[in-house]
Structure formats: structure tokens, C-alpha cells
Scaffold this motif. Structure first.
Motif, PDB file in Angstrom:
ATOM      1  N   TYR A  93      16.781  -7.930   1.402  1.00 32.85           N
ATOM      2  CA  TYR A  93      15.640  -8.769   1.812  1.00 32.85           C
ATOM      3  C   TYR A  93      14.428  -7.899   2.146  1.00 32.85           C
ATOM      4  CZ  TYR A  93      15.569  -7.730   6.873  1.00 32.85           C
ATOM      5  OH  TYR A  93      15.414  -7.128   8.097  1.00 32.85           O
ATOM      6  N   ASN A 118       4.952  -8.215   7.831  1.00 26.47           N
ATOM      7  CA  ASN A 118       4.038  -8.996   8.655  1.00 26.47           C
ATOM      8  C   ASN A 118       2.601  -8.854   8.181  1.00 26.47           C
ATOM      9  OD1 ASN A 118       5.612 -10.075  11.261  1.00 26.47           O
ATOM     10  ND2 ASN A 118       6.495  -8.157  10.590  1.00 26.47           N
ATOM     11  N   LEU A 119       2.331  -7.771   7.485  1.00 30.15           N
ATOM     12  CA  LEU A 119       1.020  -7.514   6.898  1.00 30.15           C
ATOM     13  C   LEU A 119       1.280  -7.188   5.430  1.00 30.15           C
ATOM     14  CD1 LEU A 119      -0.592  -5.086   9.535  1.00 30.15           C
ATOM     15  CD2 LEU A 119      -1.392  -7.397   8.961  1.00 30.15           C
ATOM     16  N   LEU A 172      20.537  -3.933   8.758  1.00 31.25           N
ATOM     17  CA  LEU A 172      19.114  -4.219   8.948  1.00 31.25           C
ATOM     18  C   LEU A 172      19.009  -5.738   8.904  1.00 31.25           C
ATOM     19  CD1 LEU A 172      16.172  -3.017   9.042  1.00 31.25           C
ATOM     20  CD2 LEU A 172      16.139  -3.314   6.570  1.00 31.25           C
ATOM     21  N   GLY A 215       3.243   1.071  12.881  1.00 26.01           N
ATOM     22  CA  GLY A 215       3.190   0.988  11.424  1.00 26.01           C
ATOM     23  C   GLY A 215       1.869   1.485  10.876  1.00 26.01           C
ATOM     24  N   VAL A 234       1.313  -3.677  13.674  1.00 28.05           N
ATOM     25  CA  VAL A 234       2.769  -3.715  13.815  1.00 28.05           C
ATOM     26  C   VAL A 234       3.180  -2.516  14.663  1.00 28.05           C
ATOM     27  CG1 VAL A 234       4.995  -3.723  12.639  1.00 28.05           C
ATOM     28  CG2 VAL A 234       3.052  -4.926  11.619  1.00 28.05           C
ATOM     29  N   ALA A 242       8.520  -1.012  -0.419  1.00 25.22           N
ATOM     30  CA  ALA A 242       8.949  -2.300   0.146  1.00 25.22           C
ATOM     31  C   ALA A 242       9.711  -2.095   1.453  1.00 25.22           C
ATOM     32  CB  ALA A 242       9.809  -3.060  -0.851  1.00 25.22           C
ATOM     33  N   HIS A 243      10.428  -0.989   1.560  1.00 31.23           N
ATOM     34  CA  HIS A 243      11.271  -0.779   2.739  1.00 31.23           C
ATOM     35  C   HIS A 243      10.728   0.283   3.693  1.00 31.23           C
ATOM     36  CE1 HIS A 243      13.985  -3.812   1.404  1.00 31.23           C
ATOM     37  NE2 HIS A 243      14.082  -3.238   0.224  1.00 31.23           N
ATOM     38  N   ARG A 296      10.226   5.925   7.765  1.00 30.86           N
ATOM     39  CA  ARG A 296      10.510   4.738   8.584  1.00 30.86           C
ATOM     40  C   ARG A 296      11.243   5.137   9.853  1.00 30.86           C
ATOM     41  NH1 ARG A 296      12.864  -0.962   6.299  1.00 30.86           N
ATOM     42  NH2 ARG A 296      12.528  -2.135   8.240  1.00 30.86           N
ATOM     43  N   GLY A 317      15.549  -6.079  13.153  1.00 31.09           N
ATOM     44  CA  GLY A 317      14.716  -5.510  12.092  1.00 31.09           C
ATOM     45  C   GLY A 317      13.316  -5.109  12.515  1.00 31.09           C
ATOM     46  N   VAL A 318      12.657  -5.965  13.292  1.00 30.99           N
ATOM     47  CA  VAL A 318      11.247  -5.744  13.620  1.00 30.99           C
ATOM     48  C   VAL A 318      11.011  -4.420  14.348  1.00 30.99           C
ATOM     49  CG1 VAL A 318      11.350  -6.994  15.852  1.00 30.99           C
ATOM     50  CG2 VAL A 318       9.193  -6.906  14.550  1.00 30.99           C
ATOM     51  N   ILE A 323      10.312   0.396  12.316  1.00 23.88           N
ATOM     52  CA  ILE A 323       8.920   0.416  11.859  1.00 23.88           C
ATOM     53  C   ILE A 323       8.753   1.151  10.523  1.00 23.88           C
ATOM     54  CG2 ILE A 323       6.578   1.153  12.458  1.00 23.88           C
ATOM     55  CD1 ILE A 323       7.581  -1.152  14.198  1.00 23.88           C
ATOM     56  N   LYS A 324       8.213   0.398   9.552  1.00 25.69           N
ATOM     57  CA  LYS A 324       7.975   0.963   8.223  1.00 25.69           C
ATOM     58  C   LYS A 324       6.668   1.766   8.228  1.00 25.69           C
ATOM     59  CE  LYS A 324       8.834  -3.370   6.125  1.00 25.69           C
ATOM     60  NZ  LYS A 324       9.231  -4.177   4.918  1.00 25.69           N
ATOM     61  N   TYR A 325       6.521   2.649   7.243  1.00 27.77           N
ATOM     62  CA  TYR A 325       5.286   3.457   7.105  1.00 27.77           C
ATOM     63  C   TYR A 325       4.889   3.994   8.472  1.00 27.77           C
ATOM     64  CZ  TYR A 325       5.321  -0.835   4.279  1.00 27.77           C
ATOM     65  OH  TYR A 325       5.713  -1.940   3.568  1.00 27.77           O
ATOM     66  N   TYR A 362       8.158 -12.316  18.953  1.00 26.74           N
ATOM     67  CA  TYR A 362       9.561 -11.866  19.035  1.00 26.74           C
ATOM     68  C   TYR A 362      10.100 -11.851  20.466  1.00 26.74           C
ATOM     69  CZ  TYR A 362       8.713 -10.602  14.195  1.00 26.74           C
ATOM     70  OH  TYR A 362       8.389 -10.655  12.861  1.00 26.74           O
TER      71      TYR A 362
HETATM   72  N1  LIG Z   1       5.157  -1.318   9.484  1.00 25.19           N
HETATM   73  C1  LIG Z   1       5.916  -2.427   9.497  1.00 25.19           C
HETATM   74  N2  LIG Z   1       7.208  -2.338   9.866  1.00 25.19           N
HETATM   75  C2  LIG Z   1       7.985  -3.429   9.867  1.00 25.19           C
HETATM   76  C3  LIG Z   1       7.473  -4.692   9.504  1.00 25.19           C
HETATM   77  C4  LIG Z   1       6.106  -4.771   9.115  1.00 25.19           C
HETATM   78  O1  LIG Z   1       5.570  -5.825   8.783  1.00 25.19           O
HETATM   79  N3  LIG Z   1       5.368  -3.610   9.109  1.00 25.19           N
HETATM   80  N4  LIG Z   1       8.271  -5.805   9.545  1.00 25.19           N
HETATM   81  C5  LIG Z   1       9.426  -5.733  10.451  1.00 25.19           C
HETATM   82  C6  LIG Z   1      10.348  -6.834  10.326  1.00 25.19           C
HETATM   83  S1  LIG Z   1       9.927  -8.276  11.097  1.00 25.19           S
HETATM   84  C7  LIG Z   1      11.551  -6.693   9.703  1.00 25.19           C
HETATM   85  S2  LIG Z   1      12.683  -7.934   9.743  1.00 25.19           S
HETATM   86  C8  LIG Z   1      11.896  -5.471   8.964  1.00 25.19           C
HETATM   87  C9  LIG Z   1      12.152  -5.800   7.516  1.00 25.19           C
HETATM   88  O2  LIG Z   1      12.580  -4.682   6.824  1.00 25.19           O
HETATM   89  P1  LIG Z   1      12.683  -4.669   5.231  1.00 25.19           P
HETATM   90  O3  LIG Z   1      11.468  -5.323   4.685  1.00 25.19           O
HETATM   91  O4  LIG Z   1      12.871  -3.265   4.833  1.00 25.19           O
HETATM   92  O5  LIG Z   1      13.897  -5.508   4.880  1.00 25.19           O
HETATM   93  O6  LIG Z   1      10.873  -4.504   9.029  1.00 25.19           O
HETATM   94  C10 LIG Z   1      10.187  -4.416  10.244  1.00 25.19           C
HETATM   95  N5  LIG Z   1       9.275  -3.307  10.220  1.00 25.19           N
END
Ligand SMILES: Nc1nc2c(c(=O)[nH]1)N[C@H]1C(S)=C(S)[C@@H](COP(=O)(O)O)O[C@H]1N2
Ligand SMILES: [Mo]
Length: 402
Positions: A82, A86-87, A131, A186, A201, A227-228, A233, A241-242, A245-247, A267
Motif C-alpha cells: 500500500y 499526506n502530501l 508497516l 518529511g 509531515v 513511493a516508500h 526513511r 505507519g504515520v 517518516i519518508k524522505y 492521528y
Molecule cells: N514524509 C512523509 N512520510 C510519511 C507520510 C507522508 O505523507 N509523508 N505518510 C505517513 C503515513 S500516514 C503512512 S500510513 C505511511 C505510509 O507508508 P507507505 O506509503 O510507504 O506505505 O507513511 C507515513 N510517512
């Protein structure tokens, strides 16, 4: 189906027989069929490499794994996992020179900005984690909370590689005195003309989560995809999951929680009828949970006889001790067998129970227990946002044998 071998699948699938059968609508006709076919949205470009018929596209920022698409090999393949943004995802150009990505580490004795190349010199660890979006299972709330109505597929079990955060912290002299939270930020470009804190984020978790946290650059054996969260990360094993933090551009040890809206008001476990506020519990550690991935009603009627009831179970920060399965809607339970490799306390376990099913309608449920003895709840905890749904009753499946 032959055409889909020569054309990109996502163009072919919209409205095709394959798409309808993936939706479990193969037998539908007329208006219902036309409506369903119109509802099949293509994958967004940044996730265009994913397997179309394994995913439900809720929106360009919310892709859900189909319940029948988890398979039984423990690890969720990246192209079925999945996605939740959020952005909008950042420009793919951020992956052009991964090693040049920087993260600033603050709230340590010697704060500093490090490149990904430098991080790679500080250690490597590999961890398998579930996750899961904290809104997974929101679709089962009768109160219809706003947000994506995820069923079970805002979750997966994946393997991360990266440097343990505690190594990085040790290299920078340790956590500064008086810090209570680990805050990750993020690296998305923020939309203009809005208060940055309303969209940023940025999430805080208790500082103890540092012990298990990774700064990860690899997932399932490949460089982390956009995407992930590639190139880097923050992975917080056992946390919703939230908090992953990605990027990630900044990791800070802080005396207080982030003031970003996604932390202060988003949340939160807000009681029904209340307003979200910072004094309500945040979605942090995941609870003990399981669900059945087969058999499912969408595969059509079963033949009477032996059926392998299988699914996944996890305990958040605790390992799974056992799983029980009921074929009578929760009146009686039998112990299932845990199968497949045990990838550690943050991963999910697969379970299976062979059962004889006679003609009729059967409600199948699963209930997990973690190593600390916590048993999966029967009922969801009602809350405004539809978070943390671990109810075994909500996750039961009803199948027909004929
Ligand atoms: N930078 C950043 N990290 C983030 C998010 C995001 O929008 N931006 N979404 C969060 C949320 S709500 C979830 S559920 C997970 C989703 O991870 P995935 O997209 O790798 O499955 O990343 C989290 N980390
Ligand atoms: Mo999420």
C-alpha cells in the motif's frame, strides 16, 4: 488477457474483464458493471511500477493492497504494498544522487547534517516490520469517519536495511539532556500560501523508540523507491505507519512534541463527538491484530470439504504467541498453526488452520495473542478518526460453501 502482455497493464485494465474480476465483479452485468468499471482508477505515475490488479486505487495518494493479494510468503512484495501520502510525493529527481541526500540530526550533543554516504559508514542493520496505516480498518467503523475507508490492505510486512539510529546518535555524542521525543520531519515541498505547520509531515514518538529505529535506504532488497520514502526513511518498528517518516530531512530529539498539525491534532484517539486535541493519545505503538486472507467470499462459493484458513498476525512491538481461528463467528475457537519464517517481533506471522466446511454460510474469524499475553480485542475502540481498529469481529469474513 493477451493484450495486456503487449500494452502497459494500467492502460488496459481500466474497464477490462480482468479489472472486473479483480474486483470480484466478473458475474456482474449492466449498470453495476459500468459503474464499477468507471471506478477503476489508474495508478499514479510515481507508483506506476506497482501491480495494478493487486491494488485498490482510492486516490492518487492512497493505494490499498487487495485482501486476496497478500499471498502466503510473509513478505509483502514491494509492487503490492500500500501507499499513503499526506502530501504529493516529491519530484523523482531526489533519487538522482541518493548518496548526496542530507539529514540534519538535532537534539544531540554534537548536532550536524550528514549525507546518506556518511550514514552508510556508521553501520548496517536489517529489520522486518509490519508497516500499517493507523487508519487500516477504518472502513469497518459504522460511524464512517472521514478519511480513506481502508479495509485490511493499508498494511504489509517488509524488510528494511539502513543504519541504526542509535549508532548515528552515538557518533554525535549521544542524546542531549532533557529530550523526551524523537521527532522526524518529511522532505516534501510544501504548498505555498498556507501555514507550513498545517501541512508539514512531522511526527514525534517517545525517545525510547530510538533503540529500534533505523534510517533506512533499502526495502525488500532494493534501493528505497520514491513511493516508500526514498532515498531515506525513518523506520520506527512497531509504531503506526504515520510515524515512519519518508524522505526524512531532519531527525531531532526534542523536549516537546512537534507543533505540526499532523502531530498536534491529526492521528489522535479523539472520543466520538469530541474535537481532536493535543491532550488525547497519539497513534504510536500498534496493537495486537490479525486477519484472515483466505478463503474470501470474493473468490466465489467454496466446495464442501477441507479448507485452509490462513492469514497474518502481529503484535506491534511484541511478537505473536499464538492465533486462534473460529468458523462459527466467534462462538468457539481452535488454535491455528504459525507457519513460515519468524522474522522477529516486529514482523507478522502467518497462520493456518485446516477446517472441514459443510454446505452453508460460515463466518470465519481470527484472534491473535502476543507474547505478553495481550489478546486481540473483540470490539474496536470508537474514535473520531477511525484509528487503531484491531477488532477481530470487524475483520471476520463470511464465506459460502455450496
Ligand atoms: N514524509 C512523509 N512520510 C510519511 C507520510 C507522508 O505523507 N509523508 N505518510 C505517513 C503515513 S500516514 C503512512 S500510513 C505511511 C505510509 O507508508 P507507505 O506509503 O510507504 O506505505 O507513511 C507515513 N510517512
Ligand atoms: Mo497512515
Amino acid at each position: 488477457m493477451k493484450d495486456s502482455m503487449t500494452l502497459p497493464r494500467r492502460h488496459v485494465l481500466a474497464g477490462s474483464a480482468a479489472a472486473l474480476s479483480a474486483l470480484g465483479l466478473a458475474g456482474w452485468t449492466g449498470a453495476a458493471r459500468a459503474q464499477a468499471s468507471a471506478a477503476v482508477k489508474p495508478l499514479p505515475a510515481y507508483a506506476g511500477w506497482k501491480t495494478t490488479d493487486a491494488l485498490i486505487v482510492h486516490s492518487s495518494n492512497t493505494l490499498e493492497t487487495r485482501r486476496a493479494a497478500f499471498g502466503t510468503s510473509v513478505i509483502t512484495p514491494s509492487n503490492r504494498l500500500y501507499v499513503r501520502n499526506n502530501l504529493p510525493a516529491p519530484d523523482a529527481a531526489i533519487l538522482d544522487s541518493r548518496d548526496a541526500w542530507t539529514v540534519s540530526v538535532e537534539g544531540v550533543k554534537n548536532p550536524r547534517t550528514l549525507t546518506l554516504a556518511e550514514l552508510r559508514t556508521l553501520g548496517v542493520e536489517t529489520v522486518a516490520t509490519v508497516l500499517q496505516c493507523s487508519g487500516n480498518g477504518r472502513g469497518f467503523f459504522p460511524s464512517k469517519p472521514s478519511g480513506t475507508p481502508w479495509s485490511v490492505g493499508a498494511a504489509g510486512c517488509v524488510v528494511w536495511s539502513g543504519v541504526p539510529l542509535r549508532n548515528v546518535v552515538a557518533a554525535l555524542g549521544g542524546v542531549a539532556d532533557g529530550m523526551v521525543y524523537l521527532t522526524g520531519t518529511g522532505g516534501e515541498k510544501l504548498p505555498e500560501g498556507v501555514d507550513p505547520l498545517s501541512v508539514l509531515v512531522e511526527r514525534s514518538v517517545p525517545v525510547k523508540a530510538m533503540e529500534d529505529a533505523l534510517l533506512a535506504w533499502e526495502m525488500n532488497g532494493e534501493p528505497l523507491s520514491l513511493a516508500h520514502g526514498g532515498p531515506l526513511r525513518l523506520v520506527v518498528p512497531g509504531y503506526q505507519g504515520v510515524n515512519n517518516i519518508k524522505y526524512v530531512k531532519r531527525v531531532a530529539f526534542t523536549p516537546v512534541q512537534s507543533q505540526a498539525r499532523i502531530m498536534s491534532h491529526g492521528y489522535r484517539m479523539s472520543p466520538p463527538g469530541s474535537k481532536a486535541s493535543p491532550d488525547q493519545p497519539s497513534v504510536w505503538e500498534m496493537g495486537v491484530k490479525s486477519w484472515i486472507n483466505g478463503p474470501l467470499a470474493e473468490s466465489g462459493p467454496l466446495k464442501p470439504g477441507l479448507v485452509q484458513v490462513h492469514g497474518v498476525a502481529f503484535g506491534g512491538t511484541q511478537g505473536v504467541k499464538g492465533v486462534e481461528v473460529s468458523v462459527d463467528g466467534g462462538k468457539t475457537w481452535r488454535s491455528a498453526q504459525l507457519v513460515g519464517p519468524d522474522l522477529g517481533r516486529f514482523a507478522w506471522r502467518q497462520f493456518v488452520l485446516p477446517v472441514q466446511l459443510e454446505a452453508g454460510t460460515h463466518t470465519l474469524a481470527s484472534r491473535a495473542t502476543d507474547v505478553a499475553g495481550n489478546v486481540q480485542a473483540e470490539q474496536r475502540e470508537e474514535n473520531l478518526g477511525g484509528f487503531n481498529n484491531t477488532s477481530w469481529r470487524d475483520h471476520a469474513v463470511t464465506v459460502t460453501v455450496a
